[in-house]
Scaffold this motif. Structure first.
Motif, PDB file in Angstrom:
ATOM      1  N   UNK A  73      14.813  -7.708  -5.251  1.00 47.01           N
ATOM      2  CA  UNK A  73      14.687  -7.418  -3.831  1.00 47.01           C
ATOM      3  C   UNK A  73      14.632  -5.945  -3.496  1.00 47.01           C
ATOM      4  N   UNK A  74      14.270  -5.116  -4.481  1.00 45.45           N
ATOM      5  CA  UNK A  74      14.304  -3.661  -4.287  1.00 45.45           C
ATOM      6  C   UNK A  74      13.142  -3.005  -5.021  1.00 45.45           C
ATOM      7  N   UNK A  75      12.527  -2.031  -4.362  1.00 47.55           N
ATOM      8  CA  UNK A  75      11.467  -1.249  -4.992  1.00 47.55           C
ATOM      9  C   UNK A  75      11.483   0.166  -4.430  1.00 47.55           C
ATOM     10  N   UNK A  76      11.388   1.144  -5.332  1.00 45.19           N
ATOM     11  CA  UNK A  76      11.281   2.548  -4.942  1.00 45.19           C
ATOM     12  C   UNK A  76      10.158   3.166  -5.757  1.00 45.19           C
ATOM     13  N   UNK A  77       9.156   3.700  -5.064  1.00 41.73           N
ATOM     14  CA  UNK A  77       8.037   4.350  -5.744  1.00 41.73           C
ATOM     15  C   UNK A  77       7.841   5.732  -5.137  1.00 41.73           C
ATOM     16  N   UNK A  78       7.840   6.743  -5.976  1.00 43.71           N
ATOM     17  CA  UNK A  78       7.559   8.116  -5.547  1.00 43.71           C
ATOM     18  C   UNK A  78       6.240   8.524  -6.183  1.00 43.71           C
ATOM     19  N   UNK A  79       5.324   9.030  -5.355  1.00 45.32           N
ATOM     20  CA  UNK A  79       3.980   9.292  -5.867  1.00 45.32           C
ATOM     21  C   UNK A  79       3.360  10.521  -5.201  1.00 45.32           C
ATOM     22  N   UNK A  81       3.836  14.391  -0.693  1.00 47.02           N
ATOM     23  CA  UNK A  81       4.479  13.495  -1.643  1.00 47.02           C
ATOM     24  C   UNK A  81       4.973  12.282  -0.864  1.00 47.02           C
ATOM     25  N   UNK A  82       4.783  11.087  -1.405  1.00 46.93           N
ATOM     26  CA  UNK A  82       5.131   9.884  -0.661  1.00 46.93           C
ATOM     27  C   UNK A  82       6.204   9.067  -1.373  1.00 46.93           C
ATOM     28  N   UNK A  84      -8.039  -5.440  11.733  1.00 44.94           N
ATOM     29  CA  UNK A  84      -6.695  -5.986  11.898  1.00 44.94           C
ATOM     30  C   UNK A  84      -5.806  -4.960  12.584  1.00 44.94           C
ATOM     31  N   UNK A  85      -4.954  -5.375  13.514  1.00 44.60           N
ATOM     32  CA  UNK A  85      -4.092  -4.411  14.212  1.00 44.60           C
ATOM     33  C   UNK A  85      -3.142  -3.670  13.285  1.00 44.60           C
ATOM     34  N   UNK A  86      -2.771  -4.308  12.150  1.00 40.62           N
ATOM     35  CA  UNK A  86      -1.841  -3.681  11.227  1.00 40.62           C
ATOM     36  C   UNK A  86      -2.500  -3.008  10.041  1.00 40.62           C
ATOM     37  N   UNK A  87      -3.794  -2.714  10.155  1.00 38.38           N
ATOM     38  CA  UNK A  87      -4.485  -2.031   9.063  1.00 38.38           C
ATOM     39  C   UNK A  87      -3.890  -0.635   8.850  1.00 38.38           C
ATOM     40  N   UNK A  88      -3.743  -0.257   7.570  1.00 37.13           N
ATOM     41  CA  UNK A  88      -3.156   1.035   7.217  1.00 37.13           C
ATOM     42  C   UNK A  88      -4.206   1.929   6.565  1.00 37.13           C
ATOM     43  N   UNK A  89      -4.414   3.111   7.134  1.00 37.59           N
ATOM     44  CA  UNK A  89      -5.258   4.131   6.517  1.00 37.59           C
ATOM     45  C   UNK A  89      -4.394   4.942   5.558  1.00 37.59           C
ATOM     46  N   UNK A  90      -4.871   5.096   4.328  1.00 36.35           N
ATOM     47  CA  UNK A  90      -4.132   5.858   3.331  1.00 36.35           C
ATOM     48  C   UNK A  90      -4.927   7.100   2.972  1.00 36.35           C
ATOM     49  N   UNK A  91      -4.344   8.263   3.239  1.00 33.34           N
ATOM     50  CA  UNK A  91      -5.073   9.496   2.991  1.00 33.34           C
ATOM     51  C   UNK A  91      -4.108  10.660   2.840  1.00 33.34           C
ATOM     52  N   UNK A  92      -4.367  11.513   1.863  1.00 36.22           N
ATOM     53  CA  UNK A  92      -3.633  12.752   1.644  1.00 36.22           C
ATOM     54  C   UNK A  92      -2.124  12.558   1.495  1.00 36.22           C
ATOM     55  N   UNK A  93      -1.704  11.372   1.044  1.00 33.03           N
ATOM     56  CA  UNK A  93      -0.277  11.101   0.903  1.00 33.03           C
ATOM     57  C   UNK A  93       0.371  10.587   2.172  1.00 33.03           C
ATOM     58  N   UNK A  94      -0.437  10.212   3.161  1.00 29.35           N
ATOM     59  CA  UNK A  94       0.047   9.666   4.431  1.00 29.35           C
ATOM     60  C   UNK A  94      -0.385   8.217   4.584  1.00 29.35           C
ATOM     61  N   UNK A  95       0.364   7.455   5.372  1.00 26.77           N
ATOM     62  CA  UNK A  95      -0.054   6.150   5.862  1.00 26.77           C
ATOM     63  C   UNK A  95      -0.177   6.258   7.375  1.00 26.77           C
ATOM     64  N   UNK A  96      -1.362   5.990   7.897  1.00 22.89           N
ATOM     65  CA  UNK A  96      -1.605   6.094   9.332  1.00 22.89           C
ATOM     66  C   UNK A  96      -1.966   4.721   9.879  1.00 22.89           C
ATOM     67  N   UNK A  97      -1.335   4.337  10.968  1.00 21.04           N
ATOM     68  CA  UNK A  97      -1.585   3.045  11.588  1.00 21.04           C
ATOM     69  C   UNK A  97      -0.641   2.821  12.744  1.00 21.04           C
ATOM     70  N   UNK A  98      -0.523   1.577  13.167  1.00 19.65           N
ATOM     71  CA  UNK A  98       0.413   1.218  14.223  1.00 19.65           C
ATOM     72  C   UNK A  98       1.506   0.340  13.638  1.00 19.65           C
TER      73      UNK A  98
END
Length: 323
Positions: free
Chosen positions: A81-87, A95-96, A170-184
């Motif tokens: 039930x746990x996950x940690x990812x640094x990338x 850095x994310x 989709x309203x929950x679509x996530x844009x992934x760019x430059x180490x960011x997640x952009x969305x609502x």
């Protein structure tokens, strides 16, 4: 029907790539007060694959991955039930950290996560794990494993399947760019550095369940009251409203184009800088590509100037080699 899994929350945190290693390591230790990983993995540790977690492996793997000579970072802890990812990718600006907990653990640890966000994050988000997966799944064939009905999702001509989900609609679509997640997202945090690409005034004036200012000039926005209610039509509309009001789609696409251009330029650079141990005792190697004595892209160069610098920045070697 897919097996029932525990509900989980995802936190995605983007930090400056200059964040102190000590602060990252201390944050990991805070998380480990609440959970115990089963596996640990880092691209520069051991075989580069996940191995059984032992406490003594944590500092070893962390230090090997965070070495300054390592241009890419990939560090992972996972358990029940746990996950940690640094990338961090080679040319990413940020850095994310991607962290996932079951709901109960997430609620217990929330104050610790938010404290780190306030102190270190450029931008962060909180969402229901299942919803984020479904909202960003293109392949209709995968919906049966997600225990979801794809009939109500927008469709488009596919590349892997004849017809696929048009996930950008989709309203929950996530844009992934430059180490960011952009969305609502259900909940979001915006640090001072995020105001360089998202309008601070628009953020502060956006009408939703909660919009408040925290320490360090951080804006926290909660789109709707309960995270589990992501299927509610009004809450979906609030996601769309946020994306449109803050110009998320346009901003994300522009940043994606900038990212593509950066990789294109890096594939044909004018200057290439490497960190490590080099032939003449330097720890930094600088290659400057030249054509007729002037700086040029590598593809057009007729020679390259090579310089080695020591740890104090003093030049220990210089030469020009014809190509």
């Amino acid at each position: 029907m897919a097996p029932i899994e525990r509900k989980k929350k995802d936190f995605f945190i983007s930090c400056k790539d200059t964040i102190e290693k000590k602060k990252l390591y201390e944050f990991i230790l805070v998380l480990l007060r609440y959970v115990t990983p089963a596996k640990i993995g880092a691209s520069q540790y051991g075989s580069g694959h996940s191995v059984k977690y032992y406490p003594k492996r944590l500092p070893e793997a962390f230090e090997s991955e965070m070495d300054e000579a390592n241009e890419r970072i990939s560090f992972r802890l996972d358990g029940d039930g746990f996950l940690f990812v640094m990338r961090k990718e080679r040319l990413s600006r940020f850095l994310s950290l991607n962290i996932s907990f079951d709901y109960d653990t997430a609620d217990k640890i929330f104050p610790e996560i938010e404290r780190f966000i306030i102190e270190e994050a450029v931008m962060a988000s909180e969402s229901d794990s299942h919803d984020e997966i479904v909202q960003n799944e293109r392949l209709i064939s995968q919906f049966k494993y997600l225990d979801e009905d794809p009939s109500g999702f927008p469709k488009c001509k596919g590349t892997l399947e004849e017809i696929e989900i048009d996930i950008e609609k989709n309203p929950g679509y996530v844009y992934k760019t430059q180490g960011l997640h952009l969305g609502g997202f259900y909940r979001m945090w915006f640090g001072e550095d995020s105001y360089a690409f998202l309008d601070k005034s628009e953020l502060r004036n956006f009408q939703c369940f909660e919009n408040t200012v925290l320490e360090n000039d951080v804006t926290r926005i909660t789109l709707y009251e309960h995270i589990e209610d992501y299927r509610n039509r009004e809450n979906r509309q609030k996601q769309w409203e946020f994306r449109k009001k803050l110009h998320i789609d346009e901003t994300a696409r522009r940043m994606q184009e900038e990212e593509k251009e950066a990789y294109k330029q890096n594939a044909d650079p004018e200057i290439n800088i490497q960190e490590g141990s080099f032939e003449h005792g330097g720890v930094r190697l600088i290659q400057t590509y030249l054509k007729n004595g002037s700086i040029a892209h590598r593809s057009k160069a007729d020679s390259v100037e090579i310089r080695e610098l020591d740890a104090d920045g003093k030049e220990v070697f210089r030469d020009i080699i014809e190509l």
